[in-house]
Design an enzyme around this catalytic site. Sequence first.
Site, short mmCIF file in Angstrom:
data_model
loop_
_atom_site.label_atom_id
_atom_site.label_comp_id
_atom_site.label_asym_id
_atom_site.label_seq_id
_atom_site.Cartn_x
_atom_site.Cartn_y
_atom_site.Cartn_z
N ASP A 129 2.45 -7.34 2.15
CA ASP A 129 2.18 -8.78 2.24
C ASP A 129 3.47 -9.60 2.31
O ASP A 129 3.43 -10.82 2.29
CB ASP A 129 1.30 -9.25 1.08
CG ASP A 129 2.01 -9.19 -0.27
OD1 ASP A 129 2.94 -8.37 -0.42
OD2 ASP A 129 1.63 -9.95 -1.17
N ASP A 150 7.21 -5.09 2.20
CA ASP A 150 5.95 -4.51 1.76
C ASP A 150 4.81 -5.13 2.55
O ASP A 150 5.02 -5.98 3.41
CB ASP A 150 5.75 -4.68 0.25
CG ASP A 150 5.62 -6.13 -0.18
OD1 ASP A 150 6.07 -7.02 0.57
OD2 ASP A 150 5.07 -6.39 -1.27
N ASP A 193 6.05 -10.31 0.40
CA ASP A 193 6.65 -11.17 -0.62
C ASP A 193 7.87 -10.51 -1.26
O ASP A 193 8.49 -11.08 -2.15
CB ASP A 193 5.63 -11.59 -1.68
CG ASP A 193 5.03 -10.42 -2.45
OD1 ASP A 193 5.31 -9.26 -2.09
OD2 ASP A 193 4.28 -10.68 -3.41
N SER A 203 -0.65 -5.70 -1.51
CA SER A 203 0.80 -5.60 -1.51
C SER A 203 1.31 -4.26 -0.98
O SER A 203 1.08 -3.92 0.17
CB SER A 203 1.32 -5.87 -2.93
OG SER A 203 2.70 -5.98 -2.98
#
Length: 445
Positions: A239, A237, A241, A99
């Site tokens: 990843d 960020d 999400d 992340s």
Amino acid sequence: MTRLFGTDGIRGVTGTELTPELAFTVGKAAGQVLAPEEKGFVLVGKDTRLSGDMLESSLCSGLMAMGLDVVLLGIIPTPAVAYLTKKYGASAGVVISASHNPYEYNGIKFFSSTGYKLPDPVEEEMEKYIFGEKEFRKNGGHYGRYLTGYDGLKDYEEYLISLCPFSLRDKTIALDCGNGALSKLAPLVFTKLGANVVALNTDYNGTNINDNCGSTNPKVIQDLVLSRKADIGLSFDGDADRVIAVDEKGRIVDGDHILAICATYLKERGKLHGNTVVGTVMTNIGLDKYLESQGINIIKSAVGDRYVLEEMKKGKFVLGGEQSGHIIFTDFNTTGDGIATGLHLLEVMTAMKKPLSLLNDLMISYPQVLVNAKINSKWKQRYMEHLEIKEAIDLLNDTFHGEGRIVIRPSGTEPLVRVMIEGNDEEFLLQEATKLAQLMEEKLQ
């Protein structure tokens, strides 16, 4: 309580805390628990970290050793894996990502066949195999293999474009892609929708993910919005999400403000099921007060988007999220989605014919300060049992008269608690948070 899985899967420094050997065992445990009938296939995606290929190989070997086939999605956002797992009818989805952490870290997180993150009992069952407390089944010589013929990134791109049935031709959109999983996808999607796109941090090299950029470094996107006179800035960020937005004046629009904006819009259109929003214990009190003024309820979960989602599922609520920018719209996906959240904000701006700055002003954030207190781990969940600590907290709470609050959150991995105090006077808050943290360090050893 899980020993290896945290609030968002397994995470640690690659090579020491998260090794290829552990990834192989985790893959076997996932095959054992998530596909007990020894058949099916698993989707595997990753972000741009240097260690992604290595951990992917080990994880997939573990899955295939348990008889499961694997579909490699390559570099792809976490919400894409959640969406595609359900769309393709996979047994599970896996994302190799840490992340917002720097590239030295990596992680492994799972989605069930329904596209939801795994509940604690399932993770605990997997850990029993990982730690050797249960034996893996014998697969009788049946091994999985790699499957081809899936274009996950293209399918996810088409899904995102379907969320925007209006033109963005009059919009200038600034993007900070954080050198992460959507570095190529986000500029493409917004360009195809007609926007004038200005993007930074799209040239990943394996080590520059989240490196002084992305959602935890919002000054980058603030400066870009102001210099290019953009209508909105979106900072993701690693990843993808979560997202932190910026209005045309260069002001941050965090997750709490996004919830205020979207809740107002959905309620006006009769689409806010249960007239309720789900936040967390860290949600700014300013959101509570704004939603109350609009006749909208708010429910608080533990910190972590998976816990937000659990509360949403219980009440069949459609909107929830965290201040950090994890925003969940259950009418569209089963997890937070940075690009989708940006598109929903643009939908509100277009439908209401208002710049983001006016929408940003719907709620007023109260100042928050956060101070860590290092204590003996035995006190992390029992600090209120210490009379002097309890009296100090109660006395401070009484001084707020409903215009502030204290939230003490034990760390999931370290011997410390996080003391967060919220109110009107930031100088007073910092003084009191520091004093309380010092008292806890002194007494809770």
